[in-house]
Design a protein around this motif. Structure first.
Motif, PDB file in Angstrom:
ATOM      1  N   ALA A   1       0.857  -1.195   0.000  1.00  0.00           N
ATOM      2  CA  ALA A   1       0.000   0.000   0.000  1.00  0.00           C
ATOM      3  C   ALA A   1       0.889   1.239   0.000  1.00  0.00           C
ATOM      4  CB  ALA A   1      -0.904   0.000   1.230  1.00  0.00           C
ATOM      5  N   THR A   2       0.683   2.125  -0.971  1.00  0.00           N
ATOM      6  CA  THR A   2       1.443   3.384  -1.015  1.00  0.00           C
ATOM      7  C   THR A   2       0.469   4.527  -0.707  1.00  0.00           C
ATOM      8  OG1 THR A   2       1.141   3.525  -3.422  1.00  0.00           O
ATOM      9  CG2 THR A   2       3.183   2.542  -2.652  1.00  0.00           C
ATOM     10  N   LEU A   3       0.603   5.092   0.487  1.00  0.00           N
ATOM     11  CA  LEU A   3      -0.313   6.130   0.964  1.00  0.00           C
ATOM     12  C   LEU A   3       0.435   7.456   0.983  1.00  0.00           C
ATOM     13  CD1 LEU A   3      -1.860   4.189   4.016  1.00  0.00           C
ATOM     14  CD2 LEU A   3      -2.381   3.968   1.572  1.00  0.00           C
ATOM     15  N   PHE A   4       0.174   8.289  -0.020  1.00  0.00           N
ATOM     16  CA  PHE A   4       0.912   9.548  -0.147  1.00  0.00           C
ATOM     17  C   PHE A   4      -0.017  10.726   0.121  1.00  0.00           C
ATOM     18  CE2 PHE A   4       5.335   8.877  -1.393  1.00  0.00           C
ATOM     19  CZ  PHE A   4       5.328   7.490  -1.347  1.00  0.00           C
ATOM     20  N   PHE A   5       0.178  11.334   1.308  1.00  0.00           N
ATOM     21  CA  PHE A   5      -0.592  12.510   1.706  1.00  0.00           C
ATOM     22  C   PHE A   5       0.104  13.788   1.235  1.00  0.00           C
ATOM     23  CE2 PHE A   5      -1.725   9.135   4.612  1.00  0.00           C
ATOM     24  CZ  PHE A   5      -3.072   9.316   4.869  1.00  0.00           C
ATOM     25  N   GLU A   6       1.246  13.636   0.557  1.00  0.00           N
ATOM     26  CA  GLU A   6       2.017  14.765  -0.004  1.00  0.00           C
ATOM     27  C   GLU A   6       2.523  14.346  -1.379  1.00  0.00           C
ATOM     28  OE1 GLU A   6       5.443  15.744   2.367  1.00  0.00           O
ATOM     29  OE2 GLU A   6       4.470  17.537   3.127  1.00  0.00           O
ATOM     30  N   PRO A   7       2.813  15.319  -2.267  1.00  0.00           N
ATOM     31  CA  PRO A   7       3.287  14.952  -3.614  1.00  0.00           C
ATOM     32  C   PRO A   7       4.621  14.197  -3.599  1.00  0.00           C
ATOM     33  CG  PRO A   7       2.673  17.279  -3.505  1.00  0.00           C
ATOM     34  CD  PRO A   7       2.663  16.773  -2.105  1.00  0.00           C
ATOM     35  N   SER A   8       4.819  13.399  -4.615  1.00  0.00           N
ATOM     36  CA  SER A   8       6.081  12.658  -4.775  1.00  0.00           C
ATOM     37  C   SER A   8       6.191  12.187  -6.219  1.00  0.00           C
ATOM     38  CB  SER A   8       6.095  11.444  -3.842  1.00  0.00           C
ATOM     39  OG  SER A   8       7.154  10.555  -4.186  1.00  0.00           O
ATOM     40  N   THR A   9       7.398  12.178  -6.737  1.00  0.00           N
ATOM     41  CA  THR A   9       7.667  11.486  -8.000  1.00  0.00           C
ATOM     42  C   THR A   9       8.543  10.262  -7.723  1.00  0.00           C
ATOM     43  OG1 THR A   9       7.476  13.482  -9.328  1.00  0.00           O
ATOM     44  CG2 THR A   9       8.744  11.689 -10.296  1.00  0.00           C
ATOM     45  N   ARG A  10       9.760  10.503  -7.256  1.00  0.00           N
ATOM     46  CA  ARG A  10      10.734   9.432  -7.089  1.00  0.00           C
ATOM     47  C   ARG A  10      10.338   8.391  -6.054  1.00  0.00           C
ATOM     48  NH1 ARG A  10      12.841  13.467  -9.270  1.00  0.00           N
ATOM     49  NH2 ARG A  10      11.501  14.483  -7.765  1.00  0.00           N
ATOM     50  N   THR A  11       9.953   8.839  -4.882  1.00  0.00           N
ATOM     51  CA  THR A  11       9.755   7.875  -3.801  1.00  0.00           C
ATOM     52  C   THR A  11       8.592   6.940  -4.130  1.00  0.00           C
ATOM     53  OG1 THR A  11      10.529   9.599  -2.314  1.00  0.00           O
ATOM     54  CG2 THR A  11       9.554   7.655  -1.301  1.00  0.00           C
ATOM     55  N   ARG A  12       7.470   7.522  -4.542  1.00  0.00           N
ATOM     56  CA  ARG A  12       6.308   6.669  -4.825  1.00  0.00           C
ATOM     57  C   ARG A  12       6.564   5.779  -6.043  1.00  0.00           C
ATOM     58  NH1 ARG A  12       1.485   6.793  -7.719  1.00  0.00           N
ATOM     59  NH2 ARG A  12       1.880   8.871  -8.552  1.00  0.00           N
ATOM     60  N   LEU A  13       7.060   6.392  -7.117  1.00  0.00           N
ATOM     61  CA  LEU A  13       7.246   5.591  -8.335  1.00  0.00           C
ATOM     62  C   LEU A  13       8.338   4.528  -8.155  1.00  0.00           C
ATOM     63  CD1 LEU A  13       6.834   8.183 -11.231  1.00  0.00           C
ATOM     64  CD2 LEU A  13       5.126   6.787 -10.099  1.00  0.00           C
ATOM     65  N   SER A  14       9.390   4.872  -7.421  1.00  0.00           N
ATOM     66  CA  SER A  14      10.453   3.863  -7.255  1.00  0.00           C
ATOM     67  C   SER A  14       9.991   2.737  -6.339  1.00  0.00           C
ATOM     68  CB  SER A  14      11.757   4.493  -6.755  1.00  0.00           C
ATOM     69  OG  SER A  14      11.591   5.018  -5.466  1.00  0.00           O
ATOM     70  N   PHE A  15       9.160   3.036  -5.341  1.00  0.00           N
ATOM     71  CA  PHE A  15       8.604   1.959  -4.513  1.00  0.00           C
ATOM     72  C   PHE A  15       7.683   1.073  -5.357  1.00  0.00           C
ATOM     73  CE2 PHE A  15       9.752   3.706  -0.252  1.00  0.00           C
ATOM     74  CZ  PHE A  15      10.174   2.519   0.305  1.00  0.00           C
ATOM     75  N   GLU A  16       6.854   1.711  -6.175  1.00  0.00           N
ATOM     76  CA  GLU A  16       5.930   0.913  -6.984  1.00  0.00           C
ATOM     77  C   GLU A  16       6.695   0.090  -8.024  1.00  0.00           C
ATOM     78  OE1 GLU A  16       2.026   3.749  -6.262  1.00  0.00           O
ATOM     79  OE2 GLU A  16       2.789   3.574  -8.298  1.00  0.00           O
ATOM     80  N   ALA A  17       7.693   0.714  -8.636  1.00  0.00           N
ATOM     81  CA  ALA A  17       8.518  -0.030  -9.603  1.00  0.00           C
ATOM     82  C   ALA A  17       9.230  -1.183  -8.902  1.00  0.00           C
ATOM     83  CB  ALA A  17       9.540   0.908 -10.247  1.00  0.00           C
ATOM     84  N   ALA A  18       9.750  -0.918  -7.708  1.00  0.00           N
ATOM     85  CA  ALA A  18      10.467  -1.959  -6.963  1.00  0.00           C
ATOM     86  C   ALA A  18       9.539  -3.134  -6.677  1.00  0.00           C
ATOM     87  CB  ALA A  18      11.020  -1.377  -5.655  1.00  0.00           C
TER      88      ALA A  18
END
Ligand code: CP
Length: 316
Positions: free
Chosen positions: A45-62
């Motif tokens: 589960a990726t719960l982002f209450f703030e904007p992100s490019t790298r952290t969210r996408l790299s976790f999802e890609a990982a």
């Protein structure tokens, strides 16, 4: 063993556990098929209450590269947080659907709170101006890969004798706080903090952690004066979203702009890191300099997050 554990701040894992993660990440980088299906059937589960490019996408890609799947939201307006649901309840729900939770939240301490209500491991993807431990893992892996002795398993050796300069918004920059705290665990690192007086690193970092740990700490407002002494220059963005008024942000935002002229003052083997996103603080011309390592750094972020997820989920 870090299986099933939370990661709220960099000190949650021992030096030995970190070394195991770095070795695993390097193995994944060298052999992209390694652990490829190890998380099949697992959900992140990726719960982002703030904007992100790298952290969210790299976790999802990982997670996807490990054969698992992701669910979540990229902004709180599309979750029931917008209706007033508490963080504790949101986390209880996510933990009942997923095997691990990655959360970014604007409030300092939110990740710690989440870890107390979650039946699944919680990974802090940034809590306000406090900590960003997986960026720190990324930064440490980058330093190990680019400044360490080839084939060396331990990170400590790569850090001994290094002078690390942190430049920019050291007050609100959570990546600075996390990395400085993590580096304080290794002897022989010299810290130089470069900022305007208004954006100095908080004393709970410089005095209570670094100086208490016996580290060498200097503060200056001049990047040019110290440029030639640095082995690692960690540039940071002025964090507009954490300022109390726009005038202060506008006055301070372009205090430091790293350009070719300033790079000419640096050692030939210095590396420039930046957690990204950058705004104005590194001129585009620096991207062509072989010492600019920030895009490579972002790529290492995916490998270390693969190693982290596989380890936390017991798949490594
Ligand atoms: N370094 C970092 O946290 O980038 P994002 O804000 O794009 O996730």
């Amino acid at each position: 063993m870090i299986t099933g554990r939370h990661l709220v701040e960099p000190g949650d894992f021992s030096i030995e556990e970190l070394d195991e993660l770095f070795v695993l990440a390097e193995r994944i980088e060298a052999d992209q098929s390694y652990l490829r299906e190890s998380c099949r059937g697992k959900l992140l589960a990726t719960l982002f209450f703030e904007p992100s490019t790298r952290t969210r996408l790299s976790f999802e890609a990982a997670m996807m590269r490990l054969g698992g799947n992701c669910l979540g939201f990229a902004e709180p307006g599309s979750s029931s947080a917008a209706k007033g649901e508490s963080l504790a309840d949101t986390i209880r729900m996510a933990a009942s659907y997923a095997d691990a939770i990655v959360m970014r939240n604007p409030k300092e301490g939110a990740a710690l709170l989440a870890s107390r209500y979650s039946a699944a491991p919680v990974i802090n993807a940034g809590d306000g101006g406090h900590h960003h431990p997986t960026q720190t893992l990324t930064d440490l892996l980058t330093i190990k890969r680019l400044r360490g002795a080839p084939g060396s398993a331990a990170l400590g050796g790569a850090l001994t004798g290094l002078t690390v300069g942190f430049c920019g918004d050291l007050k609100f920059g959570r990546t600075v706080h996390s990395l400085a705290k993590a580096l304080s665990r290794y002897p022989g690192v010299r810290f130089i903090f470069i900022s305007p007086p208004e954006l100095r690193s908080p004393e709970y970092i410089t005095r209570d952690i670094l100086i208490k740990a016996g580290a060498s700490v200097e503060e200056t407002d001049s990047l040019e004066k110290v440029m030639g002494e640095l082995d690692v220059l960690y540039m940071t963005r002025v964090q507009r979203e954490r300022f109390f008024n726009e005038e202060d942000y506008i006055r301070l935002k372009d205090t430091y702009i790293l350009d070719g002229e300033k790079m000419s003052l640096a050692k030939r083997d210095m590396i420039v890191l930046h957690p990204l996103p950058r705004v104005n603080e590194i001129a585009v011309e620096v991207d062509r300099d072989s010492r600019a390592a920030y895009f490579k750094q972002a790529q290492y972020g995916m490998y270390i997050r693969m190693a982290l997820l596989a380890s936390i989920l017991g798949a490594a």
